[in-house]
Design a protein around this motif. Sequence first.
Motif, short mmCIF file in Angstrom:
data_model
loop_
_atom_site.label_atom_id
_atom_site.label_comp_id
_atom_site.label_asym_id
_atom_site.label_seq_id
_atom_site.Cartn_x
_atom_site.Cartn_y
_atom_site.Cartn_z
N ASP A 153 3.19 -7.86 -1.43
CA ASP A 153 2.69 -6.93 -2.45
C ASP A 153 1.50 -6.15 -1.90
N TYR A 154 1.44 -4.89 -2.24
CA TYR A 154 0.25 -4.14 -1.83
C TYR A 154 -0.06 -2.94 -2.71
N PHE A 155 -1.29 -2.51 -2.64
CA PHE A 155 -1.74 -1.29 -3.30
C PHE A 155 -2.45 -0.47 -2.24
N GLN A 156 -1.88 0.67 -1.96
CA GLN A 156 -2.39 1.41 -0.83
C GLN A 156 -2.77 2.82 -1.25
N ILE A 157 -3.66 3.42 -0.51
CA ILE A 157 -3.97 4.82 -0.75
C ILE A 157 -3.57 5.61 0.47
N LEU A 302 -1.86 -10.84 -8.45
CA LEU A 302 -1.99 -12.12 -7.76
C LEU A 302 -1.98 -13.27 -8.76
N LEU A 303 -2.76 -13.10 -9.80
CA LEU A 303 -2.84 -14.14 -10.82
C LEU A 303 -1.47 -14.38 -11.46
N ASP A 304 -0.80 -13.31 -11.78
CA ASP A 304 0.53 -13.45 -12.39
C ASP A 304 1.47 -14.20 -11.46
N SER A 305 1.42 -13.84 -10.22
CA SER A 305 2.39 -14.44 -9.30
C SER A 305 2.06 -15.90 -9.04
N LEU A 306 0.90 -16.31 -9.46
CA LEU A 306 0.52 -17.71 -9.29
C LEU A 306 1.15 -18.56 -10.39
N SER A 307 1.33 -17.96 -11.54
CA SER A 307 1.90 -18.72 -12.65
C SER A 307 3.41 -18.54 -12.73
N GLU A 308 3.84 -17.30 -12.79
CA GLU A 308 5.29 -17.09 -12.88
C GLU A 308 5.90 -17.06 -11.48
N ARG A 309 7.18 -17.21 -11.49
CA ARG A 309 7.92 -16.99 -10.25
C ARG A 309 7.81 -15.50 -9.92
N PRO A 310 7.32 -15.18 -8.76
CA PRO A 310 7.23 -13.77 -8.41
C PRO A 310 8.62 -13.13 -8.38
N SER A 311 8.73 -12.01 -9.05
CA SER A 311 10.02 -11.31 -9.04
C SER A 311 10.10 -10.45 -7.77
N GLU A 312 10.26 -9.15 -7.94
CA GLU A 312 10.34 -8.37 -6.69
C GLU A 312 8.95 -7.90 -6.26
N LEU A 313 8.89 -7.39 -5.06
CA LEU A 313 7.61 -6.95 -4.51
C LEU A 313 7.05 -5.75 -5.26
N VAL A 314 5.76 -5.74 -5.42
CA VAL A 314 5.08 -4.58 -5.99
C VAL A 314 4.38 -3.85 -4.86
N GLN A 315 4.79 -2.63 -4.62
CA GLN A 315 4.16 -1.89 -3.53
C GLN A 315 3.84 -0.49 -4.02
N GLU A 316 2.55 -0.25 -4.26
CA GLU A 316 2.17 1.03 -4.86
C GLU A 316 1.41 1.91 -3.87
N ASN A 317 1.66 3.19 -3.97
CA ASN A 317 0.93 4.13 -3.14
C ASN A 317 0.19 5.13 -4.01
N TYR A 318 -1.07 5.28 -3.76
CA TYR A 318 -1.85 6.26 -4.52
C TYR A 318 -2.25 7.43 -3.61
N THR A 319 -2.49 8.54 -4.25
CA THR A 319 -3.03 9.67 -3.49
C THR A 319 -4.38 10.02 -4.08
N PRO A 320 -5.39 10.19 -3.25
CA PRO A 320 -6.72 10.51 -3.78
C PRO A 320 -6.71 11.87 -4.48
N GLU A 321 -7.68 12.01 -5.35
CA GLU A 321 -7.76 13.20 -6.19
C GLU A 321 -9.00 14.00 -5.78
N LEU A 322 -8.84 15.30 -5.71
CA LEU A 322 -9.98 16.13 -5.30
C LEU A 322 -10.93 16.36 -6.46
N ILE A 323 -12.18 15.98 -6.29
CA ILE A 323 -13.18 16.19 -7.33
C ILE A 323 -14.16 17.25 -6.84
N LEU A 324 -14.22 18.34 -7.55
CA LEU A 324 -15.10 19.43 -7.10
C LEU A 324 -16.45 19.34 -7.77
N ARG A 325 -17.49 19.40 -6.95
CA ARG A 325 -18.84 19.43 -7.51
C ARG A 325 -19.65 20.48 -6.76
#
Lengths: 333, 333
Positions: A153-157, A302-325
């Motif tokens: 499992d991962y959360f990536q940017i 992580l916590l969920d996968s400790l109690s329940e049987r982990p189902s399929e992999l969670v793999q998320e990709n984020y893209t950063p957002e442009l903040i103008l100042r």
Amino acid sequence: MSHTIYDIARKAGVSIATVSRVFNESSKVSAATRKKVLHIANKVGYQPQGYARGLASRQSNVIIAVVPLLSNYFFLQVLNGIQGVISETDFELHIYNVKPEENPLKQLKRLLGRRWADGYLFVSVHLDEDDWAEVARLNQRMVLIDDAYSGCDYFQINNKKGARKATKFFLDRGFEHIGMITAAKRSIPAGKRCKGFLEIQREYGLTPDDSLVVRGSTAYRDGFNERNGYEAMHQLLALDSPPEAVVCVSDIQAIGALSAMKEQGIRIPIIGYDDIQLSEYIGLSTMRQPMYKMGREGARLLLDSLSERPSELVQENYTPELILRSTTNGIEQ
Amino acid sequence: MSHTIYDIARKAGVSIATVSRVFNESSKVSAATRKKVLHIANKVGYQPQGYARGLASRQSNVIIAVVPLLSNYFFLQVLNGIQGVISETDFELHIYNVKPEENPLKQLKRLLGRRWADGYLFVSVHLDEDDWAEVARLNQRMVLIDDAYSGCDYFQINNKKGARKATKFFLDRGFEHIGMITAAKRSIPAGKRCKGFLEIQREYGLTPDDSLVVRGSTAYRDGFNERNGYEAMHQLLALDSPPEAVVCVSDIQAIGALSAMKEQGIRIPIIGYDDIQLSEYIGLSTMRQPMYKMGREGARLLLDSLSERPSELVQENYTPELILRSTTNGIEQ
DNA sequence: TTGATATCTGTAAGCGCTTTCATTATTATC
DNA sequence: GATAATAATGAAAGCGCTTACAGATATCAA
């Protein structure tokens, strides 16, 4: 000095099994007995010993968050997210630092091998697929934050996309001579951001100028520090043809760069990276990363996968957002 | 799945005692045997299990640094100092967060009672003498950083004196109408700084004006956050007679205050507190605290007291140092 | 050779808990 | 009131190591 379960059992006139049950919230103990045991335990300040418990039960109720050299503002945000989730549970969060001087794979193997924790959150720990595979073989529950490994499992940017966005902002406004302040060569995220920076320029038909990509000399925090940005900016300004705009791989370096500009009384548009909390107050334009969010989601998963049987992999990709100042103010739209 | 000491012993044709000796660097094992055992252990990826080890040996080789809500720049510096010392040893550093929602004494007792660590460093955990005494009664090796308890080693910084110094700087230059941006009421260090601020004014024959002491409304990090400083500054500027100078209980709030001033196009001299790394680049005048140093010394002391018989108590008091930068420029000397 | 010493290794008794299984006490059911 | 079901407890066997202590082997001086 300190009491054991035997002392408590004896004083309460029950067996150690019963004392154990009281502390494990097992329902199988009468209210009267529970009260008696608890009373004695409180009086003498008894608490089950962590190691004995861990050994006997094969679980510890601790989660370890593994981070590289603490003191990076990025981690802090992520850790806060993690902390928020964990503190709502019975789990305990420990934070573990991998040391920059030593081989990280070795450190991780040593850590996981010891089996302190029920689960591990790796924050910004960067290994390649093979090395992660080796860690995964240790067979511990883990989730990655800000890195990816196909078997977990991962959360990536997306670092490359983030840098592309920032650079594109300048390109779309006609800038063709853009500088980049990057970090240490060994830093993987910095490398990717740099790549995105160059890539999009080529797509716009430009040939990026190598001398416009600079890094300070300080190795501290892989170059993600104020001094580094300060030095790098001076370097850029000393060029025969200084950049018209600058993209930076972190806010913290951008702050150093800003200070260098101020010193020379020059103002060049600049975009940082991270959106640390300060940036809003400095007026720094930046690429916002969902740090807090990733922390929360990672911990929750992580916590969920400790109690329940982990189902399929969670793999998320984020893209950063442009903040103008304000550091990009005054650029024609 | 994972191997135990028995597996290794069997495969190596030795007793478990010998395997244990190999992993404990006991000299009483021949080079040949050691090599054989190590070879097998490496092959199957064996490592002694932390819990079993801790239980049997009654020590863990872990040090726990206890901090309140992570994400305070102050702690980071201290932790870095600690980390630097610990990483030179065989000890491992774990970091433990006390949660702001729950009674800290209770949390500490729970933590120490479990006996995870060989020693504890409390960083900026503030309890009164009675509560510390109760913690001390748990009989664990501990040293305090940024708090004091008469029965224990500590490294403390005098908050009152620090604020006095900052305020005195303005007083000596003829300012009589000085504002203070403080933090949450429950924050002990903020309280002491505030006290110093008021105290010295009275010594100068002034009667401090209550309306000049403000705090933002945000509770996050006990009020030590940018937003808080920003709000507080706006509040000060909205006064009928705004302050001629401002003393602030943290750099992070000062940054918020600076941003508020900028918004209104006003520039009032200001002194922060902490000297976080950023401040140099922002040009913020501030009270420097020896954070890194305290971390190092604290860790060193703890480590020493773990090996040698502790001699007498080490109790050090530091006074912050005034660092002048551009936010106090232009004031007649 | 022989005993004394030093070096290495194994045996076994914990460390302080959890947890299965058996036992006893209590309550429900007819 | 007898039987079955349920609830509460205890006995005891680990969990995976460390570490006395004792035993075996090697080394050395006389």
